[in-house]
Design a protein around this motif. Sequence first.
Motif, PDB file in Angstrom:
ATOM      1  N   ARG A   1     120.289  13.045  82.572  1.00 35.45           N
ATOM      2  CA  ARG A   1     121.072  13.712  83.560  1.00 35.45           C
ATOM      3  C   ARG A   1     122.687  12.876  83.594  1.00 35.45           C
ATOM      4  O   ARG A   1     122.609  11.563  83.776  1.00 35.45           O
ATOM      5  N   PRO A   2     123.624  13.516  83.751  1.00 31.74           N
ATOM      6  CA  PRO A   2     125.015  12.896  84.077  1.00 31.74           C
ATOM      7  C   PRO A   2     125.026  12.347  85.232  1.00 31.74           C
ATOM      8  O   PRO A   2     124.303  12.742  86.276  1.00 31.74           O
ATOM      9  N   ASN A   3     125.599  11.031  85.346  1.00 29.27           N
ATOM     10  CA  ASN A   3     125.551  10.382  86.620  1.00 29.27           C
ATOM     11  C   ASN A   3     124.382   9.532  87.008  1.00 29.27           C
ATOM     12  O   ASN A   3     124.357   9.242  88.409  1.00 29.27           O
ATOM     13  N   ILE A   4     123.152   9.889  86.813  1.00 27.81           N
ATOM     14  CA  ILE A   4     121.845   9.537  87.309  1.00 27.81           C
ATOM     15  C   ILE A   4     121.927   8.221  87.651  1.00 27.81           C
ATOM     16  O   ILE A   4     121.161   7.654  88.384  1.00 27.81           O
ATOM     17  N   GLU A   5     122.445   7.317  86.680  1.00 27.76           N
ATOM     18  CA  GLU A   5     122.351   5.924  86.658  1.00 27.76           C
ATOM     19  C   GLU A   5     122.903   5.302  87.686  1.00 27.76           C
ATOM     20  O   GLU A   5     122.405   4.644  88.432  1.00 27.76           O
ATOM     21  N   ASN A   6     124.018   6.010  88.052  1.00 28.10           N
ATOM     22  CA  ASN A   6     125.001   5.272  89.278  1.00 28.10           C
ATOM     23  C   ASN A   6     124.089   5.691  90.773  1.00 28.10           C
ATOM     24  O   ASN A   6     124.142   5.094  91.593  1.00 28.10           O
ATOM     25  N   ILE A   7     123.406   7.006  90.585  1.00 29.39           N
ATOM     26  CA  ILE A   7     122.792   7.368  91.885  1.00 29.39           C
ATOM     27  C   ILE A   7     121.576   6.436  91.848  1.00 29.39           C
ATOM     28  O   ILE A   7     121.317   5.905  93.166  1.00 29.39           O
ATOM     29  N   ILE A   8     121.030   6.243  90.844  1.00 34.02           N
ATOM     30  CA  ILE A   8     119.808   5.149  91.095  1.00 34.02           C
ATOM     31  C   ILE A   8     120.012   3.753  91.410  1.00 34.02           C
ATOM     32  O   ILE A   8     119.282   3.215  92.300  1.00 34.02           O
ATOM     33  N   GLU A   9     120.772   3.255  90.979  1.00 32.85           N
ATOM     34  CA  GLU A   9     121.490   1.977  91.221  1.00 32.85           C
ATOM     35  C   GLU A   9     121.806   1.809  92.633  1.00 32.85           C
ATOM     36  O   GLU A   9     121.391   0.808  93.186  1.00 32.85           O
ATOM     37  N   LYS A  10     122.556   2.695  93.105  1.00 28.09           N
ATOM     38  CA  LYS A  10     122.841   2.695  94.505  1.00 28.09           C
ATOM     39  C   LYS A  10     121.587   2.685  95.457  1.00 28.09           C
ATOM     40  O   LYS A  10     121.668   1.809  96.349  1.00 28.09           O
ATOM     41  N   ASP A  11     120.734   3.762  95.116  1.00 25.00           N
ATOM     42  CA  ASP A  11     119.584   3.755  95.786  1.00 25.00           C
ATOM     43  C   ASP A  11     118.478   2.509  95.757  1.00 25.00           C
ATOM     44  O   ASP A  11     118.112   1.937  96.875  1.00 25.00           O
ATOM     45  N   ILE A  12     118.636   1.913  94.469  1.00 17.11           N
ATOM     46  CA  ILE A  12     117.887   0.596  94.352  1.00 17.11           C
ATOM     47  C   ILE A  12     118.508  -0.583  95.201  1.00 17.11           C
ATOM     48  O   ILE A  12     117.600  -1.196  95.942  1.00 17.11           O
ATOM     49  N   GLU A  13     119.801  -0.645  95.412  1.00 20.10           N
ATOM     50  CA  GLU A  13     120.572  -1.641  96.321  1.00 20.10           C
ATOM     51  C   GLU A  13     119.979  -1.090  97.802  1.00 20.10           C
ATOM     52  O   GLU A  13     119.867  -2.363  98.403  1.00 20.10           O
TER      53      GLU A  13
ATOM     54  N   ARG B   1     127.007  -1.186 100.308  1.00 18.35           N
ATOM     55  CA  ARG B   1     128.290  -0.470 100.539  1.00 18.35           C
ATOM     56  C   ARG B   1     128.145   1.069 100.527  1.00 18.35           C
ATOM     57  O   ARG B   1     129.423   1.808 101.068  1.00 18.35           O
ATOM     58  N   GLN B   2     127.178   1.644 100.389  1.00 14.33           N
ATOM     59  CA  GLN B   2     126.953   3.372 100.650  1.00 14.33           C
ATOM     60  C   GLN B   2     126.460   3.464 101.797  1.00 14.33           C
ATOM     61  O   GLN B   2     125.346   3.882 102.105  1.00 14.33           O
ATOM     62  N   ILE B   3     127.328   3.218 102.774  1.00 15.28           N
ATOM     63  CA  ILE B   3     126.904   3.566 104.422  1.00 15.28           C
ATOM     64  C   ILE B   3     126.563   5.189 104.474  1.00 15.28           C
ATOM     65  O   ILE B   3     125.348   5.569 105.128  1.00 15.28           O
ATOM     66  N   LYS B   4     127.095   5.993 103.788  1.00 16.08           N
ATOM     67  CA  LYS B   4     126.889   7.402 103.860  1.00 16.08           C
ATOM     68  C   LYS B   4     125.472   7.825 103.514  1.00 16.08           C
ATOM     69  O   LYS B   4     124.725   8.410 104.188  1.00 16.08           O
ATOM     70  N   ARG B   5     124.865   7.277 102.461  1.00 18.55           N
ATOM     71  CA  ARG B   5     123.606   7.353 101.697  1.00 18.55           C
ATOM     72  C   ARG B   5     122.533   6.561 102.705  1.00 18.55           C
ATOM     73  O   ARG B   5     121.649   7.063 103.051  1.00 18.55           O
ATOM     74  N   TYR B   6     122.982   5.518 103.030  1.00 18.92           N
ATOM     75  CA  TYR B   6     122.131   4.691 104.038  1.00 18.92           C
ATOM     76  C   TYR B   6     121.938   5.395 105.225  1.00 18.92           C
ATOM     77  O   TYR B   6     120.680   5.591 105.788  1.00 18.92           O
ATOM     78  N   LYS B   7     123.027   6.151 105.870  1.00 19.19           N
ATOM     79  CA  LYS B   7     122.563   6.860 106.928  1.00 19.19           C
ATOM     80  C   LYS B   7     121.813   8.147 106.755  1.00 19.19           C
ATOM     81  O   LYS B   7     121.117   8.391 107.656  1.00 19.19           O
ATOM     82  N   GLU B   8     121.960   8.671 105.583  1.00 22.95           N
ATOM     83  CA  GLU B   8     121.160   9.796 105.176  1.00 22.95           C
ATOM     84  C   GLU B   8     119.738   9.565 105.096  1.00 22.95           C
ATOM     85  O   GLU B   8     118.721  10.123 105.544  1.00 22.95           O
TER      86      GLU B   8
ATOM     87  N   THR C   1     115.176   8.802  92.687  1.00 21.95           N
ATOM     88  CA  THR C   1     115.006   7.374  92.833  1.00 21.95           C
ATOM     89  C   THR C   1     113.690   7.322  93.773  1.00 21.95           C
ATOM     90  O   THR C   1     112.668   6.641  93.203  1.00 21.95           O
ATOM     91  N   PHE C   2     113.579   7.967  94.785  1.00 17.59           N
ATOM     92  CA  PHE C   2     112.301   7.730  95.552  1.00 17.59           C
ATOM     93  C   PHE C   2     111.134   8.691  95.093  1.00 17.59           C
ATOM     94  O   PHE C   2     109.996   8.108  95.115  1.00 17.59           O
ATOM     95  N   ILE C   3     111.433   9.608  94.087  1.00 19.49           N
ATOM     96  CA  ILE C   3     110.459  10.399  93.551  1.00 19.49           C
ATOM     97  C   ILE C   3     109.674   9.490  92.340  1.00 19.49           C
ATOM     98  O   ILE C   3     108.636   9.201  92.431  1.00 19.49           O
ATOM     99  N   LYS C   4     110.585   8.524  91.976  1.00 17.77           N
ATOM    100  CA  LYS C   4     110.018   7.697  90.807  1.00 17.77           C
ATOM    101  C   LYS C   4     109.298   6.470  91.517  1.00 17.77           C
ATOM    102  O   LYS C   4     108.349   6.186  90.997  1.00 17.77           O
ATOM    103  N   LEU C   5     109.996   6.153  92.671  1.00 17.71           N
ATOM    104  CA  LEU C   5     109.324   5.076  93.402  1.00 17.71           C
ATOM    105  C   LEU C   5     107.576   5.616  93.974  1.00 17.71           C
ATOM    106  O   LEU C   5     106.878   4.819  93.684  1.00 17.71           O
ATOM    107  N   GLY C   6     107.560   6.758  94.240  1.00 16.77           N
ATOM    108  CA  GLY C   6     106.404   7.694  94.881  1.00 16.77           C
ATOM    109  C   GLY C   6     105.400   7.430  93.659  1.00 16.77           C
ATOM    110  O   GLY C   6     104.237   7.240  93.608  1.00 16.77           O
TER     111      GLY C   6
END
Length: 559
Positions: free
Chosen positions: A158-170, A7-14, A71-76
């Motif tokens: 950090r505030p809102n970090i959970e939402n950021i990470i969940e979107k990236d995981i998706e 659902r996060q097309i903007k992030r996907y394009k990034e 999210t990607f730093i943790k993945l790395g």
Amino acid sequence: MIGKHIRQIKRYKEIVSILVKYGFGYIVRDVGLFHLLSLPKQLISDFSGNGNEQSSIGERIRSMFEELGPTFIKLGQLLSLRTDILPEQIADAMRDLQDHVTPIDSQTIRMIILNELGAPVEELFADFDEKCIAAASIAEAHRALLKSGEEVAVKIRRPNIENIIEKDIEILLDLASLVEKRYEWARTYQISAIVEEFAQAIRNELDYRAEARATEKLHDFFKDNEHVIIPGVYRNFSTHRILTLTYIHGYKYDRLIRDKVETIDNKIICERLVRSFLDQALICGVFHGDPHPGNLFFFPENKIGYIDFGQVGYLNEAMKRDFGDLIIGLMKGNTEMLYHTISSMTILPDDLNERQFKADLDLLREKYYQLPFKDVHIGRVIHDVFGVTKKHRISIPKNYTLLGKALITLEGLITQIDHDISILELAEPYGQRLFFKRLNPNEITRRILMSGYDVVDNGIKIPALLRKTLTRLYHGKTRVEMKLPQLEFLLAKVDRAANRISFSIMLLALSIILASIIIGESFGTRSLLSHVPILGIAVTLFLFMVMIVLFSIFRSGRF
């Protein structure tokens, strides 16, 4: 095609744009995400995979992950453990990943504490240092003083970090599925399973209650050991977003290397460091997954302190036994023991060449057989074992790779302090203890009883399972699943061919119409249309339609 859950097309394009930026545009093209790029980027991007030749692929992946965020730093960091599937060059680059973050502002810190602990900072603490002592992409830590006078470290997410990470995981899960459909190597190494494993690990790290439990377990395990210090957890000042621990003072690792500390004996401190870690892994069953210098403190009288248990590994009794058997099999030169141990530790592929696998184990055995422990480096042993498993596409569970990475880290630390210390020499008594524990009559009896229970339990279930299977067959409800991993790739090829045929037919049709108009104008009779610039209009319409078709096909990335 983007998965229906994205659902996060903007992030996907990034993410797609950054992949192209670092020379991985060919993946974007191959998996069908070309259309997510803007038209200018489609025109100027290099999709050959040859971009950024001035940097190694490991450096490019590391820089890319850093730009993509937490999210990607943790993945790395997780991938840096997977030397069983990654080339050493890339795994090494992943270990150098750095967080580039700014501290949380003091007002936000105060608001988080108020919301989580139910009282303002002034009521909870006698003193609270608003300047953080450590900052990372997921959390930061602050020094504080309780009203009771105890000095503590307060770790705040950090505030809102959970939402950021969940979107990236998706998005990562969707990308992994696309990559597996396109590339054989991705299916072989089960990229989707690795992303699922990563998702579980980072979700656990986000919930400080899990870290609190691991810290408490190790704190209790070492409570009677005066040489190992594990911070205590203050439950009344901790939630899933805040973790309050005993503040630990001590010498840092670089001080040990740089200066000669009179109250610390380097040889003793190295032995205790290794033994304390082996106690965690092979006795307690919970071990620190990242014992790098920043997570260690050293004290007078050769004491050691561990902090930050956000990344921990777990070994059950069977896993401890298998790890001990692996070391014993190498040292005793027993290929069959090595084969059965690795079979027990890992997941063997269905098409494993057993003869070649055993031949490779023979070579590995010969390399270390009868070598003195002091001449064997644990890092080289782990690297060679992972090399054999990678060659035969054998998947190693996360906790073993975490244990291997932690042992390699420890060996690097102690080698700089004392060159004569051997981890394998110190580990030998643990392996022998685990081996003889298996021969204990009580242990043998327990295992026989458990095996008997399994046989009886499974025997009781067989009639019910057989009846259920026959019933489904009788009613025609049996389902056959077929996997066609290349189907989407073949459909993309067909789509490209169809687009080219459509374009050719349109060109032919327009050419015929244009030719007809020109012939009519040249040999036909004069009419009302004679005064209309038909040729110019036809050419304009022709060019306009061609541009529309070209743009549509080009945007699809399938021409």
